[in-house]
Design a protein around this motif. Structure first.
Motif, PDB file in Angstrom:
ATOM      1  N   LEU A 251      35.877  60.493  22.525  1.00  0.00           N
ATOM      2  CA  LEU A 251      34.708  59.680  22.854  1.00  0.00           C
ATOM      3  C   LEU A 251      33.431  60.461  22.584  1.00  0.00           C
ATOM      4  CD1 LEU A 251      35.998  58.186  26.211  1.00  0.00           C
ATOM      5  CD2 LEU A 251      35.589  56.906  24.101  1.00  0.00           C
ATOM      6  N   PHE A 252      33.398  61.714  23.039  1.00  0.00           N
ATOM      7  CA  PHE A 252      32.215  62.544  22.839  1.00  0.00           C
ATOM      8  C   PHE A 252      31.953  62.779  21.355  1.00  0.00           C
ATOM      9  CE2 PHE A 252      30.403  66.695  21.991  1.00  0.00           C
ATOM     10  CZ  PHE A 252      29.217  66.627  22.710  1.00  0.00           C
ATOM     11  N   ALA A 253      32.995  63.134  20.610  1.00  0.00           N
ATOM     12  CA  ALA A 253      32.822  63.447  19.188  1.00  0.00           C
ATOM     13  C   ALA A 253      32.257  62.262  18.416  1.00  0.00           C
ATOM     14  CB  ALA A 253      34.159  63.874  18.595  1.00  0.00           C
ATOM     15  N   ALA A 254      32.644  61.047  18.789  1.00  0.00           N
ATOM     16  CA  ALA A 254      32.116  59.858  18.127  1.00  0.00           C
ATOM     17  C   ALA A 254      30.650  59.624  18.485  1.00  0.00           C
ATOM     18  CB  ALA A 254      32.949  58.637  18.507  1.00  0.00           C
ATOM     19  N   LEU A 255      30.272  59.976  19.695  1.00  0.00           N
ATOM     20  CA  LEU A 255      28.891  59.783  20.156  1.00  0.00           C
ATOM     21  C   LEU A 255      27.949  60.885  19.682  1.00  0.00           C
ATOM     22  CD1 LEU A 255      29.728  58.681  23.801  1.00  0.00           C
ATOM     23  CD2 LEU A 255      28.622  57.245  22.072  1.00  0.00           C
ATOM     24  N   ALA A 256      28.497  62.026  19.281  1.00  0.00           N
ATOM     25  CA  ALA A 256      27.694  63.158  18.785  1.00  0.00           C
ATOM     26  C   ALA A 256      28.222  63.549  17.408  1.00  0.00           C
ATOM     27  CB  ALA A 256      27.777  64.330  19.762  1.00  0.00           C
ATOM     28  N   PRO A 257      27.999  62.726  16.397  1.00  0.00           N
ATOM     29  CA  PRO A 257      28.669  62.899  15.106  1.00  0.00           C
ATOM     30  C   PRO A 257      28.225  64.108  14.299  1.00  0.00           C
ATOM     31  CG  PRO A 257      27.057  61.122  14.983  1.00  0.00           C
ATOM     32  CD  PRO A 257      27.160  61.513  16.417  1.00  0.00           C
ATOM     33  N   HIS A 258      27.080  64.707  14.635  1.00  0.00           N
ATOM     34  CA  HIS A 258      26.582  65.831  13.849  1.00  0.00           C
ATOM     35  C   HIS A 258      27.026  67.183  14.402  1.00  0.00           C
ATOM     36  CE1 HIS A 258      23.648  62.553  12.978  1.00  0.00           C
ATOM     37  NE2 HIS A 258      23.886  62.967  11.749  1.00  0.00           N
ATOM     38  N   VAL A 259      27.580  67.194  15.591  1.00  0.00           N
ATOM     39  CA  VAL A 259      27.872  68.451  16.279  1.00  0.00           C
ATOM     40  C   VAL A 259      29.196  69.034  15.804  1.00  0.00           C
ATOM     41  CG1 VAL A 259      28.253  69.508  18.540  1.00  0.00           C
ATOM     42  CG2 VAL A 259      26.501  67.761  18.259  1.00  0.00           C
ATOM     43  N   ARG A 260      29.214  70.368  15.696  1.00  0.00           N
ATOM     44  CA  ARG A 260      30.415  71.093  15.298  1.00  0.00           C
ATOM     45  C   ARG A 260      31.074  71.698  16.538  1.00  0.00           C
ATOM     46  NH1 ARG A 260      29.351  68.235  11.838  1.00  0.00           N
ATOM     47  NH2 ARG A 260      28.935  68.679   9.645  1.00  0.00           N
ATOM     48  N   PHE A 261      32.306  72.156  16.356  1.00  0.00           N
ATOM     49  CA  PHE A 261      33.095  72.627  17.495  1.00  0.00           C
ATOM     50  C   PHE A 261      33.679  74.018  17.259  1.00  0.00           C
ATOM     51  CE2 PHE A 261      33.622  67.937  17.354  1.00  0.00           C
ATOM     52  CZ  PHE A 261      32.917  67.639  18.503  1.00  0.00           C
ATOM     53  N   GLU A 262      33.781  74.758  18.339  1.00  0.00           N
ATOM     54  CA  GLU A 262      34.622  75.947  18.403  1.00  0.00           C
ATOM     55  C   GLU A 262      35.791  75.517  19.299  1.00  0.00           C
ATOM     56  OE1 GLU A 262      34.023  80.613  19.403  1.00  0.00           O
ATOM     57  OE2 GLU A 262      33.534  79.235  21.017  1.00  0.00           O
TER      58      GLU A 262
ATOM     59  N   ILE B 263      29.465  61.345  29.647  1.00  0.00           N
ATOM     60  CA  ILE B 263      29.772  61.760  28.274  1.00  0.00           C
ATOM     61  C   ILE B 263      28.681  61.293  27.319  1.00  0.00           C
ATOM     62  CG2 ILE B 263      31.396  61.436  26.366  1.00  0.00           C
ATOM     63  CD1 ILE B 263      33.619  61.242  28.528  1.00  0.00           C
ATOM     64  N   THR B 264      28.199  60.066  27.506  1.00  0.00           N
ATOM     65  CA  THR B 264      27.135  59.540  26.653  1.00  0.00           C
ATOM     66  C   THR B 264      25.859  60.354  26.804  1.00  0.00           C
ATOM     67  OG1 THR B 264      28.065  57.304  26.814  1.00  0.00           O
ATOM     68  CG2 THR B 264      25.765  57.492  26.127  1.00  0.00           C
ATOM     69  N   ALA B 265      25.496  60.683  28.037  1.00  0.00           N
ATOM     70  CA  ALA B 265      24.292  61.490  28.274  1.00  0.00           C
ATOM     71  C   ALA B 265      24.448  62.879  27.672  1.00  0.00           C
ATOM     72  CB  ALA B 265      24.020  61.580  29.770  1.00  0.00           C
TER      73      ALA B 265
ATOM     74  N   MET C 285      19.754  68.985  20.835  1.00  0.00           N
ATOM     75  CA  MET C 285      19.866  70.427  20.651  1.00  0.00           C
ATOM     76  C   MET C 285      20.223  70.757  19.207  1.00  0.00           C
ATOM     77  SD  MET C 285      22.027  71.356  24.102  1.00  0.00           S
ATOM     78  CE  MET C 285      22.511  72.975  23.477  1.00  0.00           C
ATOM     79  N   ASP C 286      21.168  70.013  18.669  1.00  0.00           N
ATOM     80  CA  ASP C 286      21.632  70.263  17.307  1.00  0.00           C
ATOM     81  C   ASP C 286      20.504  70.092  16.293  1.00  0.00           C
ATOM     82  OD1 ASP C 286      24.005  70.599  15.394  1.00  0.00           O
ATOM     83  OD2 ASP C 286      23.115  68.718  14.706  1.00  0.00           O
ATOM     84  N   ARG C 287      19.679  69.083  16.459  1.00  0.00           N
ATOM     85  CA  ARG C 287      18.568  68.862  15.522  1.00  0.00           C
ATOM     86  C   ARG C 287      17.621  70.048  15.516  1.00  0.00           C
ATOM     87  NH1 ARG C 287      19.053  63.505  17.388  1.00  0.00           N
ATOM     88  NH2 ARG C 287      17.484  63.851  19.020  1.00  0.00           N
ATOM     89  N   THR C 288      17.295  70.557  16.706  1.00  0.00           N
ATOM     90  CA  THR C 288      16.377  71.693  16.800  1.00  0.00           C
ATOM     91  C   THR C 288      16.978  72.945  16.181  1.00  0.00           C
ATOM     92  OG1 THR C 288      15.377  70.815  18.827  1.00  0.00           O
ATOM     93  CG2 THR C 288      15.100  73.163  18.412  1.00  0.00           C
ATOM     94  N   LEU C 289      18.223  73.234  16.494  1.00  0.00           N
ATOM     95  CA  LEU C 289      18.868  74.442  15.971  1.00  0.00           C
ATOM     96  C   LEU C 289      19.135  74.325  14.477  1.00  0.00           C
ATOM     97  CD1 LEU C 289      21.321  75.141  18.916  1.00  0.00           C
ATOM     98  CD2 LEU C 289      19.277  76.447  18.323  1.00  0.00           C
ATOM     99  N   ARG C 290      19.542  73.160  14.024  1.00  0.00           N
ATOM    100  CA  ARG C 290      19.811  72.968  12.595  1.00  0.00           C
ATOM    101  C   ARG C 290      18.546  73.207  11.771  1.00  0.00           C
ATOM    102  NH1 ARG C 290      24.056  69.842  10.246  1.00  0.00           N
ATOM    103  NH2 ARG C 290      24.556  69.097  12.344  1.00  0.00           N
ATOM    104  N   ALA C 291      17.395  72.767  12.297  1.00  0.00           N
ATOM    105  CA  ALA C 291      16.126  72.976  11.592  1.00  0.00           C
ATOM    106  C   ALA C 291      15.799  74.457  11.454  1.00  0.00           C
ATOM    107  CB  ALA C 291      14.994  72.249  12.330  1.00  0.00           C
TER     108      ALA C 291
ATOM    109  N   LEU D 133      25.207  74.830  15.720  1.00  0.00           N
ATOM    110  CA  LEU D 133      25.653  74.745  17.111  1.00  0.00           C
ATOM    111  C   LEU D 133      27.112  74.324  17.126  1.00  0.00           C
ATOM    112  CD1 LEU D 133      25.170  74.603  20.212  1.00  0.00           C
ATOM    113  CD2 LEU D 133      24.490  72.212  19.864  1.00  0.00           C
ATOM    114  N   THR D 134      27.951  75.104  17.794  1.00  0.00           N
ATOM    115  CA  THR D 134      29.346  74.724  17.986  1.00  0.00           C
ATOM    116  C   THR D 134      29.637  74.688  19.477  1.00  0.00           C
ATOM    117  OG1 THR D 134      30.169  77.004  17.874  1.00  0.00           O
ATOM    118  CG2 THR D 134      30.032  75.796  15.805  1.00  0.00           C
ATOM    119  N   LEU D 135      30.381  73.681  19.904  1.00  0.00           N
ATOM    120  CA  LEU D 135      30.683  73.521  21.327  1.00  0.00           C
ATOM    121  C   LEU D 135      32.083  74.026  21.636  1.00  0.00           C
ATOM    122  CD1 LEU D 135      29.199  70.051  22.281  1.00  0.00           C
ATOM    123  CD2 LEU D 135      28.128  72.310  22.345  1.00  0.00           C
TER     124      LEU D 135
END
Length: 215
Positions: free
Chosen positions: A107-118, A66-68, A76-82, A87-89
Motif C-alpha cells: 500500500l505504501f509503495a503504491a502511494l509513494a511511487p518515487h521512493v526507493r528502499f533499503e 500510511i497515506t500521511a 522528502m524525496d523531492r528535496t533530496l533528489r534535487a 532516499l531509501t527507506l
C-alpha cells in the motif's frame, strides 16, 4: 555507518578512505522531514549520495497513517533528489503486516511511487509469514540496497551469521536485479561475537558466489 560516534563527517570519511573502504550509504543522519538541510550537508562531506530513513509502527498503523507517511516521504524525496541524493527507506516487520488482504508495504509503495528502499530482508519475512524472494523480485528496481541478515525467524531471538539461519539468503539474492548494488550485512542483536559474525557472513556470501566482497 549508523552514527558517526562524535567524529566530524570529513574526518570519518578520511578514516574510511585510509582503510581502503567506501561508504556506500549512511544511516547518519537518519533522514527525516526536519533535518534535510543537515542531511544534504553531511552527505556532501561524507561523499555519499544515498541516505536512509524509516518509520515506526504508528506511521503504518492504518491506511490513514500510511497515506500521511507516503505524502511526507514523497516531499522528502523531492528535496533530496534535487540535491542529488537518493532516499531509501529501511523497514522493520510492521510494514510487512497485512492490512485487510494487502501488505502495508505494498500500500505504501503504491502511494509513494518515487521512493526507493533499503529492504531489510529479515524483517520483510515477518517471522516466516512472507515469501521474501518474491518481495525482492517485486521491488527489485526500487532497491539499490538490501539488508542481508539471518536468524531463526522467531520473535525476540538474536540474529545469526548470514547463512546459518532460516532466511532464504540464496533465493533473496537471486531475486535481486541490476538496480541492487550493495548487500548490507546487519546485526541488530547478535547471538555470537559480532566480529566473528561479520567474518562468517562475509565468507558465506563470497565463497558461495552471492557477493563480490572487497575485490
Amino acid at each position: 555507518p549508523a552514527g558517526l560516534h562524535g567524529i566530524a563527517p570529513k574526518e570519518f570519511r578520511k578514516i574510511v578512505d585510509d582503510l581502503g573502504m567506501v561508504i556506500a550509504s549512511t544511516h547518519s543522519p537518519w533522514a527525516t522531514a526536519d533535518n534535510l538541510s543537515e542531511t544534504i550537508d553531511t552527505l556532501g562531506e561524507l561523499g555519499v549520495t544515498t541516505v536512509i530513513g524509516g518509520f515506526g509502527q504508528q506511521e503504518f498503523a492504518d491506511l490513514d497513517a500510511i497515506t500521511a507517511t507516503a505524502e511526507l516521504v514523497e516531499g522528502m524525496d523531492r528535496t533530496l533528489r534535487a540535491a542529488g541524493i537518493t532516499l531509501t527507506l529501511h523497514n522493520h516487520w510492521w510494514e510487512f503486516e497485512l492490512l485487510g488482504d494487502q501488505l502495508k508495504f505494498d500500500l505504501f509503495a503504491a502511494l509513494a511511487p518515487h521512493v526507493r528502499f533499503e529492504m531489510d530482508t529479515y524483517w520483510a519475512a515477518n517471522f516466516g509469514a512472507n515469501d521474501v524472494p518474491a518481495l525482492v523480485r517485486r521491488y527489485a528496481e526500487r532497491c539499490p540496497l538490501l539488508h542481508i541478515k539471518d536468524g531463526t525467524l522467531q520473535r525476540d531471538t538474536p540474529l545469526l551469521a548470514v547463512g546459518s539461519g532460516q532466511n532464504d539468503i540464496p533465493g533473496i539474492i537471486r531475486a535481486a536485479g541490476p538496480a541492487t548494488q550493495w548487500l548490507v550485512v546487519e546485526q541488530d542483536d547478535s547471538a555470537t561475537d559480532m566480529f566473528a559474525c561479520v567474518e562468517a557472513s562475509y565468507r558465506y556470501l563470497t565463497e558461495n558466489g552471492l557477493a563480490a566482497g572487497n575485490e
